[in-house]
Every structure is written in structure tokens, then in C-alpha cells.
Design a protein around this motif. Structure first.
Motif, PDB file in Angstrom:
ATOM      1  N   ASP A 528       0.963  -1.237   0.091  1.00 35.81           N
ATOM      2  CA  ASP A 528      -0.042  -0.039  -0.111  1.00 35.81           C
ATOM      3  C   ASP A 528       0.828   1.071  -0.094  1.00 35.81           C
ATOM      4  N   THR A 529       0.340   2.502   0.013  1.00 40.59           N
ATOM      5  CA  THR A 529       0.943   3.648  -0.117  1.00 40.59           C
ATOM      6  C   THR A 529       1.836   3.894   1.130  1.00 40.59           C
ATOM      7  N   LEU A 530       3.137   4.155   1.190  1.00 43.75           N
ATOM      8  CA  LEU A 530       3.947   4.490   2.245  1.00 43.75           C
ATOM      9  C   LEU A 530       4.045   5.748   2.382  1.00 43.75           C
ATOM     10  N   TYR A 531       3.678   6.482   3.316  1.00 47.47           N
ATOM     11  CA  TYR A 531       3.537   7.843   3.684  1.00 47.47           C
ATOM     12  C   TYR A 531       4.760   8.454   4.415  1.00 47.47           C
ATOM     13  N   SER A 532       5.155   7.605   5.371  1.00 48.43           N
ATOM     14  CA  SER A 532       6.339   8.151   6.244  1.00 48.43           C
ATOM     15  C   SER A 532       6.767   6.722   6.977  1.00 48.43           C
ATOM     16  N   SER A 533       8.184   7.114   7.567  1.00 44.55           N
ATOM     17  CA  SER A 533       8.948   6.102   8.304  1.00 44.55           C
ATOM     18  C   SER A 533       8.038   5.613   9.220  1.00 44.55           C
ATOM     19  N   SER A 534       7.149   6.182  10.013  1.00 44.52           N
ATOM     20  CA  SER A 534       6.467   5.712  11.082  1.00 44.52           C
ATOM     21  C   SER A 534       5.454   4.329  10.828  1.00 44.52           C
ATOM     22  N   GLU A 535       5.346   3.960   9.181  1.00 42.08           N
ATOM     23  CA  GLU A 535       4.879   2.919   8.949  1.00 42.08           C
ATOM     24  C   GLU A 535       5.494   1.913   8.677  1.00 42.08           C
ATOM     25  N   ILE A 536       6.669   1.965   8.680  1.00 39.82           N
ATOM     26  CA  ILE A 536       7.724   0.764   8.527  1.00 39.82           C
ATOM     27  C   ILE A 536       7.519  -0.185   9.608  1.00 39.82           C
ATOM     28  N   ALA A 569      16.677   6.802   7.887  1.00 42.63           N
ATOM     29  CA  ALA A 569      16.488   5.652   8.622  1.00 42.63           C
ATOM     30  C   ALA A 569      16.943   4.549   7.590  1.00 42.63           C
ATOM     31  N   ILE A 570      16.598   4.362   6.442  1.00 40.44           N
ATOM     32  CA  ILE A 570      16.919   3.049   5.588  1.00 40.44           C
ATOM     33  C   ILE A 570      18.430   3.399   5.184  1.00 40.44           C
ATOM     34  N   VAL A 571      18.966   4.439   4.892  1.00 39.90           N
ATOM     35  CA  VAL A 571      20.418   4.582   4.828  1.00 39.90           C
ATOM     36  C   VAL A 571      21.298   3.943   5.897  1.00 39.90           C
ATOM     37  N   ALA A 572      20.767   4.314   7.093  1.00 38.90           N
ATOM     38  CA  ALA A 572      21.448   4.083   8.382  1.00 38.90           C
ATOM     39  C   ALA A 572      21.266   2.718   8.576  1.00 38.90           C
ATOM     40  N   SER A 573      20.272   1.828   8.376  1.00 39.18           N
ATOM     41  CA  SER A 573      20.102   0.362   8.648  1.00 39.18           C
ATOM     42  C   SER A 573      20.563  -0.373   7.651  1.00 39.18           C
ATOM     43  N   PHE A 574      20.489  -0.334   6.330  1.00 38.21           N
ATOM     44  CA  PHE A 574      20.316  -1.366   5.511  1.00 38.21           C
ATOM     45  C   PHE A 574      21.697  -0.900   4.633  1.00 38.21           C
ATOM     46  N   LYS A 575      22.560  -1.401   5.132  1.00 37.80           N
ATOM     47  CA  LYS A 575      24.273  -1.134   4.275  1.00 37.80           C
ATOM     48  C   LYS A 575      24.392  -2.318   3.268  1.00 37.80           C
ATOM     49  N   PHE A 576      23.523  -3.216   3.161  1.00 35.76           N
ATOM     50  CA  PHE A 576      23.823  -4.148   1.935  1.00 35.76           C
ATOM     51  C   PHE A 576      22.799  -4.046   0.855  1.00 35.76           C
ATOM     52  N   ILE A 577      21.998  -3.017   1.105  1.00 32.53           N
ATOM     53  CA  ILE A 577      20.944  -2.825   0.088  1.00 32.53           C
ATOM     54  C   ILE A 577      21.496  -2.644  -1.426  1.00 32.53           C
ATOM     55  N   ARG A 578      20.637  -3.217  -2.482  1.00 33.35           N
ATOM     56  CA  ARG A 578      21.175  -3.180  -3.839  1.00 33.35           C
ATOM     57  C   ARG A 578      20.019  -2.493  -4.673  1.00 33.35           C
ATOM     58  N   LEU A 579      18.877  -2.562  -4.184  1.00 31.12           N
ATOM     59  CA  LEU A 579      17.712  -1.935  -4.843  1.00 31.12           C
ATOM     60  C   LEU A 579      17.117  -0.974  -3.725  1.00 31.12           C
ATOM     61  N   LEU A 580      17.000   0.339  -4.063  1.00 33.61           N
ATOM     62  CA  LEU A 580      16.213   1.324  -3.068  1.00 33.61           C
ATOM     63  C   LEU A 580      15.170   2.029  -4.011  1.00 33.61           C
ATOM     64  N   ASP A 581      13.951   1.972  -3.660  1.00 35.24           N
ATOM     65  CA  ASP A 581      12.944   2.795  -4.162  1.00 35.24           C
ATOM     66  C   ASP A 581      12.428   3.608  -3.470  1.00 35.24           C
ATOM     67  N   LEU A 582      12.550   4.744  -3.721  1.00 32.80           N
ATOM     68  CA  LEU A 582      11.853   5.784  -2.511  1.00 32.80           C
ATOM     69  C   LEU A 582      11.062   7.048  -3.593  1.00 32.80           C
TER      70      LEU A 582
END
Length: 1159
Positions: A528-536, A569-582
Motif C-alpha cells: 500500500d502507499t507508504l507515507y512516512s517512516s512511522s509506517e515501516i 533511517a533506511i540509509v543507516a540500517s540497510f548497508k547491504f541494500i542493492r535496490l532502493l525505491d523511494l
């Protein structure tokens, strides 16, 4: 890591280890030996992997061994990727330095310390694999190799044929459903017809056949399609229906507002709504939705597909249609289509019998037949088929209601590389329309595409993977763009279940922040639509090895307003990420810490309208392959050091309106495959800053494919050299090229330079679409006629252009758009060289707008006019001098504004009389005999400003929609027996009081909707209208001479919606309106006199309308809410009084109105 993919992952690790061992930095760090040993150990393990994966289902020990191996391989892949990234970083940093400086750089203590640390990590990893390799011996595993099978090429020629006939054996089902939907004896306004059957039977396919049927198109005013799937949330379903109606997702509205908006769109209209894949067994939820939808006109229908009989029983208003499996003959026909190339069907009876034995277990289910048939297409001999039947296939339990085991077998037979590509698709929601090109770049980002042939590029290999999965029916419902390329597709929900099963814990879709995400999850998307980090979900941050963060459900049209904490928050947490959709996350700034995402390959920041600048550190994402920035409308510039993104392959910057230039060095990105836009600086060529990239940046980018738009080309003397440096002629993979000149005043000295310089912008002959905007030349480029593959040609605002090339020499041309060509007088200056050849043989869509001096197609007068053999859509606006024009007998839509084609229309009628009807081009291409058609007999939509001759109207047997602008109702309208929608508007002459109109109106037996708009001389409704008993919607707007609605309106027995607006002299409603028992909606606004009489409870006409369920517009207001009525001036009443004699003659007024007017 999906089930059954370790073999391919192992191959990837071996390849990386081999490449790294030769790197200079690895040699300096002295870790090359450890890396080599690691690769060798993985090779030993790889040799027994296929056997281990086959035996794990019967051995818990092997299953645990594979689990530990999977974890080790994930960690090894990340470790080698980190070392590779560091090596790449140093290569980029030292690229322009001298040898001495490089030696000093590498001798620094921190470099040596990093190398020592990496050495320890590689050694520990190698020892970990040594232990795993040692354990393999106790399992007695055999060494097996995998044959890589990509077979779609062998089937390419038959693919479209099979696809076109994919729905086999369902003609009787289609006819039965259509009969039920068109049931004239139905008691309900809205019928609900369920289609029930097990998964894979083709319920959706049958519903699509019905939805697209011509008879259905003619019967329903509005058609809507919504996929419901597992989540039967009434608000979400209403939103989806509104999205279908409006072609855009509604904003986040309250339920009441949504319902009101939807009912305004569907109430009083005969609609067909398909609710696909419904699982809801909650009667209350269904009744809530049903109540919202009941305002449709009589004859409306809801077609519902479901696997569950209980769902059908809850929803149905009539007996459900039970879909059964294909019979033996139909099943064998489909199976042969999938398993054999045409002409290579088995000759021996024993071979055929084996196939039919296999077919029995498919139970007549088309999806199972297609997948097993596709699987067996790879096995050519009778012996292979017999082995398959007696071994793997015999282990499948036969259950008529469950074909998942059969489908799972087709997954098991995929090669390892295809397994992981398909399993990855599980993170898209069910029924999601996936963009093909984006998916391939996602596969690349994850390292799923391996180049065994170094001459190929990963995009092409990814396309082969896609086509292979499509052929095997893992993908379906493909959509093509206007150039014939596959652009989007879907996955059947049962296949989606297989993908979810295959990916296991490693992939998940988030629908709620309360979900508990496993720590080993690698790929996550939001349903569904993600509006903010509070929904993660908090649990997501515990999954430290996340490689994919995907947002497939962000709104397409509305921008999100959020804060930037999501990204941080995503940058700080997922250092192995290869696909980032924002994309569309309301991001304003990108933190410089993005450089820490060293594994990142795919970054989507599109639709973030407030991003003005990217941080300088973004160029340290050395692995980045895909960068999406489209719709970042305030982005001012791209990073200056963009040349450091040495792996960048896809750069999308459409709708970045504030970009003023490209950075210098862009041309060094020789891996670049897609560059959607190149923006040249508007400053003079000799004044361009050094940091700005010139057009020559394109010179080396010869691998560019897809679309390229070049903005701000200059109309100056020195342009030719710069144009030539772009080297467009060598870019043979480009499909579409848009050339846009800067809008500026041209000096007299520069006039004519575009004619010469544009020759140096010649593209490769493979180009399929070309657009020139604001080109300042008099003559179009000479090279245009060499583009024999051109499908689409557009000219915009080329005000000086006087001569077009011989476009009829382009055999593939389907679309021509000419807009704003002020100087163009004729489209063709030459006689046809070859009169035997077809005239524009492929042209389907022709648009001519704002060409004020265009006189005709040819400069010379023609005795005979050729016909367009395939032209189906013709639009000509604001070209008043155009008279001479080719014939267009096969049109489906005709849209003429400020233009006359009377000569061509009359000529077609004359030709029809003298030479008989025309052969149908559509059917003449087939093997069957040509059918005969009359000119314009296929026309379904027409907008005109002059009445057509009566003999022409006789031919319009398919016309459904007619807009008459500023012209009288033509005599002969009675011949329009298929007409559904008629709009008469913007006319100073129309009064509809012709003495012949009664007979004319009686011929409109299928008319559903009628609108009178801005007709100042409309005094009364035409008397003949009372005989149009099929009419369901009537709209009257801005007809200030209209004083009364006639009493005979009660004869419009099908009328369900009546809208009256801005009729300032309309004084009352007739008593007969109370007899309209079908009337569901009355909408009145800006009619002050009438509104006063219709006031709730107290108005003189209230009793006439109080029975109507939906009172809208100004009628919705409570009496104390209404604005004070202003007295109508004598001047406003004057035209109405002048026409009183006419009204009286037609007997259209009720007594009360007559009394008021005579006083």
C-alpha cells in the motif's frame, strides 16, 4: 535466496572470485591466494548442488546442510562485492593520477590496514566453506551439471499466434454469459453474475472475452474492471472503481466523499463492472458494497469471478456460471500448441498417447496445460516424454481442485537463473502490472543475470530470461507500447503463489506495520502507499541483510508530502541494500550519507518534486546501474562528477523541467544504455561554461537504446558541427528520438541554417519514432525518407516548414501528427511514383491541428483520390482552408473542428455508387475471402461542425457517439441505428423545431444519452424526442431560451438521469415527470426560477420530484443554505417571450407555465 537457485549463486561467486584475483589492489593486499582458494572450494560444492537440492526433501540432514550453505553464500557474495567495490573506487580515484602519485596513494598505512582486514575476512570465509565442503562427503552426493536452456527463440514465430488464440474452447461460455447480462426480463436494476471455477481454469480470461465483446461495448455506457483479490476492503474497492472511472487514483478521501463521487459517476448509467478474483465470504461487507453500486441504470451488470461457491451465493442475483475444464479435444489442441513447433507434431501414435496420458493429470485446466506443454517443449524425444511421465510427473497427486503441485513442477524444471528471477517477482502484489524494463534492471541489481557470452549485454540477456518465462506461462497479460515493444505484464495469482512458496522467508510484502519480518528477509515491498517512516515495521530494521526496498503502490498522479527521516533511517540500517525505491515519498533533500550504500545498484527517486539538488556524495555509488529521477520537477542539475558513476546504465530524467544543462563528462559513461533526455544549455555556443556538457557528450554513447529526447537545440550558424559530434547515426538501438529546438527569435542571418544543420542530426535507419519540435527550417531533413522502419512521425510548432518529405515512401508508418505548421500549404508536392502500391499502407492514426494555411494533400488538383487502406483515426482541428484530401473509408473515429472534408466525403459516396462497396482491408490480409464494407461503415465516433449529406449517414451503421458542434441536426439522422450518445452544442442556429424532426428522432432506437449544450435558440425540446424510448440520460445546459419541459416527457420510460443547468428562464417542471418511474437522479443547478419552485417541502413543484431517489446539484442544499434568488431581468426574459408562439404551437408547456407567460 529462492528455492533451487544455489547452483546459479555459486556460479556467480566463482566468477567474482576469478575476476577479483586478478585485480591489482587484491595483489597488493596479498589476498589473491585466499580469494582463489575460496573460488575453488565453492566450485567443489557447486558440482554436487543439483543432486543435494533434489535429495533434500527426503533428508533432513541435507536440508540443514543446504541451509548453512545458503547463509554462507549470501555472506560471501556481500564480502566479494565489498572488495570489488573498493577496488573499483580506487580505480576511479586514481584514473587521472600519475604513476608516482598512485604508488604513494597505495602505500599509505590506512590502505594497508584495510587490506589486512579484508584478508582476515576472506580467510575466515574460505575456512567456513572448507567445513561445508567437507560435510558433503557423508551425504554421498553425485556431481551433476545444469544445462542452461533458453528456448524462447525457437518459438518466437509461433508465440503471437498462440497468444492470440490463448483462450481456447470458451466461445460457448462467453455467449452464455453475454445472454445473461443482456437479459431484458431482469427485475433488478443491477444484475450480479458470478463466474465460478477452480484456479487456472480461465475465469479472468473468459471475463475479458465478455468485457471486450462488441455487443457488450454497444450495450453498456460505462465499463469498469477491478481486481479485488484477497483483501475485500470496501473503501479500497470503491477507490479502485473511481480510478477506473477517472483514470487516476483518487486522493485520500473520506468514505462518504468517495461514495458520493462514485455515485455521481455511475448513477443513472448502464454500467458493467467486473470484480475479478473475489474471496470475500462476509455477507455484510458484500451488502455494503452492493448498496453503493445499486444506482446504475436498469440493465447494469456486475460480473464477478471467484473460486468459491459461497462467495457466489452471497453475491448473486442470478444463477452463477460454472466454468468447467476444457474437453479432451480442446485440451489436446492447446497442449500441442505449447509443446510443439507448428509442423513438428508427433507422428507416432505411441508418442501421442504418452502426451495424452500426461494431459489427463492437467484436468482440462488451461494454465496447467500451458505450463506442462511449455516444459515438454524442451524435450524432443518420445523416450524423454516417457521418462517424465513415469518419474517426476507420476509423483504428483491428482486433485481436481488443486493444480499447484503441477505448476510447482514446472518451476522445479526451470534453470537456476530463471528460478531466482521468477521468485523475485513474489514481492509485487497480486494482479500488479509490472513494468518489464524496470524488472530487468532489478534483476541486474540483484546479480541474477550472468553473462556467459561476454559479447552480450545484460539488458539483452534479461530480455531473453523474460521471454523464456513468458513462453512458459509464468508471465501473462502482456501489453505493448505504440512501437510494438512489450512494456508491461502480469502474473497469474496461482503462479504468484508459486513465487511466494519459492522465495520463502527471504521475501515479503508489508501490508501492516504490525507484521513480524524475519531477520533473514532479503527483499521487502509495501502493498500500500507508504507515507512516512512511522509506517515501516520495527521488525524490518532487525533484518540487517535487506537487499531490496520496493514501493510498487505509491500513487501515480498525486504527490506525497512526507519528511526526510524515512530515507535517513533506511540509509543507516540497510548497508547491504542493492535496490532502493523511494519514488514519490515527498523527499526534499538526500543526505550525503547515501555514499555508505556501497552495494547499491538501483536507486529510484522519481516523482519527488521538491528535490533541487543531489548530494555530491552520490557519485561515490560506484556500483550504481539505474538512477531514476523523472518527475523531480525542481531538480536544477545533475552531479558535476557524474563521470565517476562508471557502472551507470540507465538514467531517466523525464519531466525534470528545471534542468538547464547536462554535466561535462557525461559522455565518459560508455556503459550507458538509456538516457531519456539530454538538455542543452540555452546560452550561446561560445559562452557555455566548461562544467556544462555539450552535445558532443553523446558522441561516444553509441549503446543508447529506447527513447532519447534532445532539448534546446539552437537555430544558429555554428550548430552543424555540434550536431555532427552527437553521432546519432551510429546509435542503432534507439527506438524513439525527439529533437526540440529552443524557443527564440531567429536573426535574419540565421534563417535557413536549420535546413542545412539538421542534416547532421541524421539517426540510424532502425529508428521507429521521430518527433521534431520548433524546427526552424523550411524543408524537412532529407534523411527522413531513409527511415524505412519509422512507425511514428510528429511535427510540432515548426512554423516555417513549407515542405514535407514523401512520407508515403515509409511502409511502416502508423502514426502521423502535424501540429502548428503555419506555413504548410500542402502535405505532398509530388505525384505518386508507383500507383500500383498501396497509399500509406500502414497508416492508422492521422492528426492535423492548427495548420491555418493547409489547403490540401497535393499541390496539383487530382482527378482521382486514393484511399487510406488502414486509417482508423482521423483528427483535423483549426485548418479552415483544407479542402482536397485522400479518401478514408475505413475510419473508426473522425474528429473535425474548424475544417471541412465535404469534398472527400462526397467523393467516397460517388465512388461507392459507381464501383460498389470496398473490400475490407482487415479481412483481406487473412486467408479467408474478403468481406465487403461500405465507406465509413466502421465509424464509431464522430465530431463535426457541418451536417453530412444524407447519403453519407446511411452508411454510418456502427456510429455510437456523435458530437455536433455549431451545426444543425442533419437530415437522415434516423439512419444512425447504433447511436448511443448524441451531443448538440455551441450553435447559434439550432432550434430543433424542423417539421421533419419527428420522423428523424423515431429512428434513434438505441440512443442512451442526449445532451443539449449552449443552444441560445432552443425554445422547446424537439417533439420527436418523445419517441426515443431507449433514452436513459438527458442533459440540458446553457439554453437560456428554454422556458418549459413538455408534458410528453413522461413517455421517456427509460429515463434514469435528468440534468438541467444554467437555463435561467426555465420556470417549472411538468406534472409528467412524476410518471417517470425509472428516474433515479435529478440534477438542477444555476436555474434560479426553477430552483425556487423545487424547494424541499415548500416549493410549488416539490411534489413532482420528491419521489426521485437522488436529488443533486442545488437541490441538495437545504432551504436555508440556498443563495438568495436574483430577479431575472426583462432583457433576459425577452428571447423567451419572443419565442412563445413557437412553444405554444408545439404544445410543450403545462398550464401553470402558460398562465405565467400570458400575464
Amino acid at each position: 535466496m529462492a528455492e533451487g537457485v544455489l547452483y546459479d549463486v555459486a556460479a556467480g561467486i566463482i566468477g567474482k572470485a576469478g575476476d577479483l584475483a586478478l585485480k591489482e589492489i587484491v595483489l597488493i593486499w596479498n589476498v589473491n591466494n585466499e580469494i582463489t582458494k575460496l573460488g575453488e572450494t565453492v566450485s567443489i560444492i557447486k558440482a554436487v548442488l543439483l543432486d543435494a537440492e533434489a535429495k533434500q526433501h527426503n533428508s533432513e540432514a541435507i536440508k540443514l546442510w543446504l541451509k548453512s550453505l545458503k547463509d554462507a553464500m549470501c555472506d560471501a557474495d556481500d564480502l566479494l562485492d565489498e572488495i570489488s567495490t573498493e577496488a573499483l573506487r580506487r580505480e576511479v580515484m586514481t584514473r587521472d593520477k600519475k604513476a608516482k602519485e598512485v604508488r604513494i596513494f597505495f602505500s599509505k598505512s590506512n590502505q594497508l590496514a584495510y587490506g589486512l582486514r579484508m584478508g582476515h575476512k576472506v580467510k575466515a570465509m574460505r575456512e567456513r566453506f572448507d567445513e561445508i565442503a567437507a560435510d558433503r562427503i557423508k551425504f554421498g552426493l553425485k556431481e551433476l551439471s545444469e544445462e542452461r536452456q533458453v528456448r524462447y527463440k525457437a518459438r518466437e514465430q509461433t508465440y503471437s499466434h498462440v497468444h492470440a488464440e490463448a483462450v481456447i474452447g470458451r466461445e460457448d461460455d462467453k455467449k452464455a454469459i453475454i445472454r445473461s447480462l443482456l437479459n431484458a426480463n431482469a427485475k433488478e436494476n443491477v444484475l450480479v453474475l458470478p463466474i465460478v471455477g477452480i484456479g487456472g481454469l480461465g475465469k479472468t480470461a473468459v471475463a475479458q472475452l465478455v468485457f471486450n465483446d462488441k455487443e457488450i461495448n454497444n450495450y453498456f455506457e460505462l465499463k469498469l474492471w477491478v481486481c479485488v483479490s484477497d483483501n475485500f476492503d470496501v473503501k479500497i474497492i470503491v477507490e479502485k472503481i473511481m480510478e477506473c472511472v477517472k483514470n487516476k487514483k483518487p486522493k485520500d478521501l473520506e468514505m462518504n466523499t468517495l461514495v458520493n463521487d462514485l455515485q455521481k459517476e455511475i448513477n443513472g448509467k448502464r454500467y458493467l463492472l467486473v470484480l475479478d478474483d473475489v474471496w470475500n465470504e462476509d455477507r455484510e461487507k458484500w451488502l455494503r458494497l452492493k448498496d453503493i453500486l445499486m444506482g446504475g441504470a436498469r440493465g447494469s451488470g456486475i460480473l464477478l469471478t471467484t473460486r468459491i461457491k459461497m462467495v457466489a451465493e452471497i453475491a448473486q442475483t442470478m444463477q452463477p456460471h460454472l466454468l468447467k475444464g476444457l474437453d479432451e479435444t480442446q485440451s489436446w489442441f492447446l497442449f500441442k500448441k505449447m509443446a510443439f513447433v507448428e509442423g513438428e507434431e508427433p507422428k507416432s501414435a505411441s508418442f501421442e498417447n504418452i502426451g495424452k496420458e500426461i494431459l489427463k493429470k492437467c484436468g482440462g485446466v488451461p494454465l496447467a496445460i500451458r505450463t506442462i506443454g511449455g516444459l515438454l517443449s524442451l524435450k524432443k524425444s518420445e523416450k524423454e516424454w516417457l521418462s517424465f511421465k513415469d518419474n517426476e510427473f507420476s509423483k504428483i497427486s491428482q486433485n481436481e481442485s488443486d493444480i499447484l503441485p503441477t505448476l510447482k513442477l514446472s518451476y522445479d524444471y526451470l534453470s537456476s537463473h530463471l528460478k531466482q528471477c521468477f521468485a523475485f517477482c513474489s514481492i509485487f502484489p497480486k494482479d500488479y502490472e509490472i513494468e518489464k524494463s524496470s524488472l530487468i534492471y532489478m534483476w541486474m541489481a540483484q546479480g541474477f543475470i550472468t553473462l556467459y557470452d561476454k559479447t552480450k549485454c545484460p539488458e539483452d540477456v534479461g530480455d531473453e530470461y523474460f521471454m523464456d518465462l513468458l513462453w512458459r506461462s509464468f508471465f501473462q497479460d502482456v501489453k505493448e507500447d505504440e512501437l510494438g515493444n512489450i512494456s508491461r505484464f502480469k502474473i497469474h495469482d496461482l503462479m504468484h503463489d508459486i513465487a511466494i512458496q519459492a522465495i520463502g522467508l527471504e521475501g515479503t510484502i508489508v501490508y501492516s506495520k504490525e507484521i513480524d519480518i524475519h531477520e533473514k528477509t532479503r527483499h521487502v515491498s509495501f502493498g500500500d502507499t507508504l507515507y512516512s517512516s512511522s509506517e515501516i515495521p520495527i521488525s524490518l530494521y532487525r533484518a540487517r541483510r535487506i537487499k531490496t526496498f520496493l514501493l510498487p503502490c505509491q500513487p501515480t498522479y498525486d504527490s506525497i508530502r512526507s519528511n526526510d527521516s524515512t530515507y535517513s533511517a533506511i540509509v543507516a540500517s540497510f548497508k547491504f541494500i542493492r535496490l532502493l525505491d523511494l519514488h514519490n515519498m515527498g523527499i526534499k533533500t538526500i543526505p550525503s550519507s547515501i555514499k555508505k550504500l556501497k552495494h547499491l545498484r538501483y536507486l529510484d527517486l522519481s516523482e519527488n518534486e521538491d528535490i533541487e539538488m543531489l548530494p555530491k556524495s552520490v557519485v561515490k555509488l560506484y556500483n550504481l546501474q539505474t538512477l531514476k529521477l523523472s518527475g523531480c520537477s525542481t531538480l536544477k542539475e545533475l552531479p558535476r562528477d557524474i563521470n565517476k558513476l562508471v557502472n551507470l546504465r540507465f538514467l531517466e530524467i523525464d519531466e525534470c523541467w528545471r534542468l538547464t544543462h547536462m554535466p561535462n563528462g557525461l559522455g565518459q559513461l560508455t556503459n550507458l544504455q538509456t538516457l531519456s533526455r539530454f538538455v542543452m544549455s540555452k546560452v550561446r555556443i561560445d559562452s557555455v561554461p566548461r562544467s556544462y556538457g555539450e552535445l558532443k557528450e553523446l558522441g561516444r554513447l553509441n549503446e543508447l537504446r529506447g527513447n532519447l529526447s534532445i532539448k534546446n537545440l539552437k537555430q544558429v550558424k555554428d550548430a552543424a558541427l555540434e550536431y555532427k559530434a552527437a553521432n546519432l547515426k551510429e546509435k542503432q538501438r534507439l527506438d524513439r528520438l525527439e529533437l526540440n529546438w529552443v524557443e527564440e527569435d531567429i536573426n535574419e542571418t540565421d534563417v535557413g541554417h536549420d535546413d542545412m544543420s539538421v542534416e547532421d542530426l541524421q539517426p540510424h535507419i532502425n529508428l521507429k519514432a521521430l518527433s521534431l519540435e520548433r524546427y526552424g527550417g523550411v524543408i524537412c531533413p532529407r534523411w527522413l525518407v531513409s527511415l524505412t522502419n519509422l512507425v511514428e512521425f510528429k511535427l510540432y510548432s515548426c512554423e516555417k516548414c513549407q515542405y514535407l518529405p514523401s512520407l508515403e515512401q515509409l511502409p511502416s508508418l502508423k502514426i502521423i501528427v502535424l501540429y502548428g505548421l503555419d506555413s504548410l500549404e500542402h502535405i505532398s508536392d509530388t505525384e505518386r511514383d508507383n500507383s500500383d502500391s498501396l497509399f500509406y499502407p500502414s497508416l492508422e492514426d492521422l492528426q492535423i491541428r492548427s495548420c491555418p494555411n493547409l489547403k490540401g494533400w497535393w499541390r496539383e488538383r487530382r482527378v482521382s483520390l486514393p484511399s487510406f487502406p488502414r486509417l482508423s483515426d482521423l483528427t483535423i482541428w483549426n485548418s479552415p482552408q483544407l479542402t482536397s484530401f485522400p479518401l478514408f473509408p475505413y475510419l473508426k473515429t473522425l474528429d473535425l473542428i474548424d475544417c471541412s472534408l465535404k469534398q472527400s466525403l462526397e467523393r467516397m459516396m460517388i465512388n461507392n455508387k459507381t464501383s460498389g462497396n470496398l473490400p475490407s482491408i482487415a479481412s483481406s490480409s487473412s486467408s479467408s475471402p474478403s468481406t465487403i464494407v461500405a465507406p465509413l461503415s466502421k465509424l464509431s465516433f464522430m465530431q463535426i461542425e457541418e451536417a453530412l449529406p444524407e447519403e453519407c449517414l446511411r452508411n454510418l451503421i456502427s456510429l455510437r457517439t456523435l458530437y455536433l458542434d455549431n451545426c444543425p441536426l442533419p437530415q437522415g439522422i434516423r439512419y444512425l441505428t447504433a447511436l448511443h450518445y448524441l451531443k448538440v452544442r455551441n450553435s447559434e442556429v439550432v432550434d430543433l423545431s424542423n417539421d421533419w424532426d419527428e420522423m428523424e428522432w423515431q429512428g434513434l432506437t438505441t440512443l442512451l444519452s442526449l445532451e443539449f449544450y449552449e443552444l441560445p435558440k432552443l425554445v422547446s425540446l424537439p417533439v420527436g424526442l418523445q419517441y426515443v424510448s431507449s433514452l436513459q440520460n438527458l442533459q440540458i445546459s446553457q439554453c437560456h431560451s428554454l422556458i418549459a419541459i413538455p408534458e410528453w416527457i413522461c413517455k421517456l420510460i427509460s429515463l434514469q438521469s435528468l440534468e438541467i443547468s444554467n437555463c435561467s428562464n426555465l420556470e417549472s417542471l411538468p406534472e409528467g415527470i412524476g410518471a417517470l418511474t425509472s428516474l433515479q437522479t435529478l440534477n438542477i443547478w444555476d436555474c434560479p426560477i426553477l430552483l425556487k419552485r423545487c424547494k424541499k417541502q415548500i416549493g410549488e413543484d416539490w411534489h413532482k420530484i420528491s419521489h426521485i431517489p437522488n436529488l443533486e446539484g442545488d437541490l441538495e442544499k437545504e432551504p436555508d443554505e440556498e443563495e438568495p434568488n436574483e430577479e431575472i431581468s426583462d432583457e433576459a426574459k425577452k428571447p423567451a417571450c419572443q419565442n412563445w408562439d413557437l412553444i405554444k404551437a408545439f404544445g410543450c408547456c403545462n398550464c401553470s407555465t402558460t398562465q405565467q407567460l400570458t400575464h
